[in-house]
Design an enzyme around this catalytic site. Structure first.
Site, short mmCIF file in Angstrom:
data_model
loop_
_atom_site.label_atom_id
_atom_site.label_comp_id
_atom_site.label_asym_id
_atom_site.label_seq_id
_atom_site.Cartn_x
_atom_site.Cartn_y
_atom_site.Cartn_z
N VAL A 109 -3.98 4.67 1.89
CA VAL A 109 -4.33 4.93 3.27
C VAL A 109 -5.33 6.07 3.33
CG1 VAL A 109 -2.22 4.12 4.32
CG2 VAL A 109 -2.28 6.54 3.66
N GLY B 76 -2.81 4.73 -3.93
CA GLY B 76 -2.68 3.33 -4.79
C GLY B 76 -2.01 3.37 -5.91
N TYR C 287 1.15 -1.13 -0.03
CA TYR C 287 -0.09 0.03 0.07
C TYR C 287 0.75 1.25 -0.12
CZ TYR C 287 1.03 0.74 5.04
OH TYR C 287 1.56 1.11 6.19
N CYS C 288 0.14 2.46 -0.20
CA CYS C 288 0.91 3.76 -0.36
C CYS C 288 -0.10 4.71 0.28
CB CYS C 288 1.55 4.09 -1.62
SG CYS C 288 0.26 4.19 -3.11
N ARG C 289 0.09 5.94 -0.20
CA ARG C 289 -0.93 7.04 0.16
C ARG C 289 -2.27 6.95 -0.53
NH1 ARG C 289 -3.07 11.99 -0.53
NH2 ARG C 289 -2.31 12.71 -2.50
#
Length: 110
Positions: free
Chosen positions: A101, A76, A72-74
């Protein structure tokens, strides 16, 4: 919604699907954001390997390709990039968090 990597073997998961999967025994939770973003709050148990770092491929090579990887990242986008790289590196069970997130319903930890 178009997938920029139509041939990608990774799975895009909703937050609910991702939450269920990442709790499986042996699952590796990978945060591919910058270290400062990670320090600001991340999913419990996550390890941080920045996808834009020049040594990302070398760092990923230390992981076990037989284990399921949850990335995951901020939002996607970076995690989809990382998931594609993981697939190319021989990881067979790669899962990407749609929305990152920003769409994660649970509390992040520091």
């Amino acid at each position: 919604m178009s997938n920029p990597l139509p041939s990608a073997a990774f799975q895009n998961l909703t937050p609910a699907q991702f939450a269920e999967g990442m709790r499986q025994p042996g699952a590796v939770l990978l945060d591919v954001r910058r270290p400062d973003e990670f320090a600001g709050g991340h999913l419990p148990g996550a390890i941080n390997m920045e996808v834009t770092s020049p040594d990302f491929a070398q760092r990923v090579a230390t992981l076990d390709p037989s284990q399921p990887i949850y990335v995951y990242c901020r939002s996607g986008a970076r995690s989809a990039n990382a998931a594609g790289q993981l697939n190319a590196a021989g990881f067979g069970q790669v899962h990407n968090l749609l929305g990152g997130v920003l769409d994660w319903p649970e509390q992040l930890v520091k």
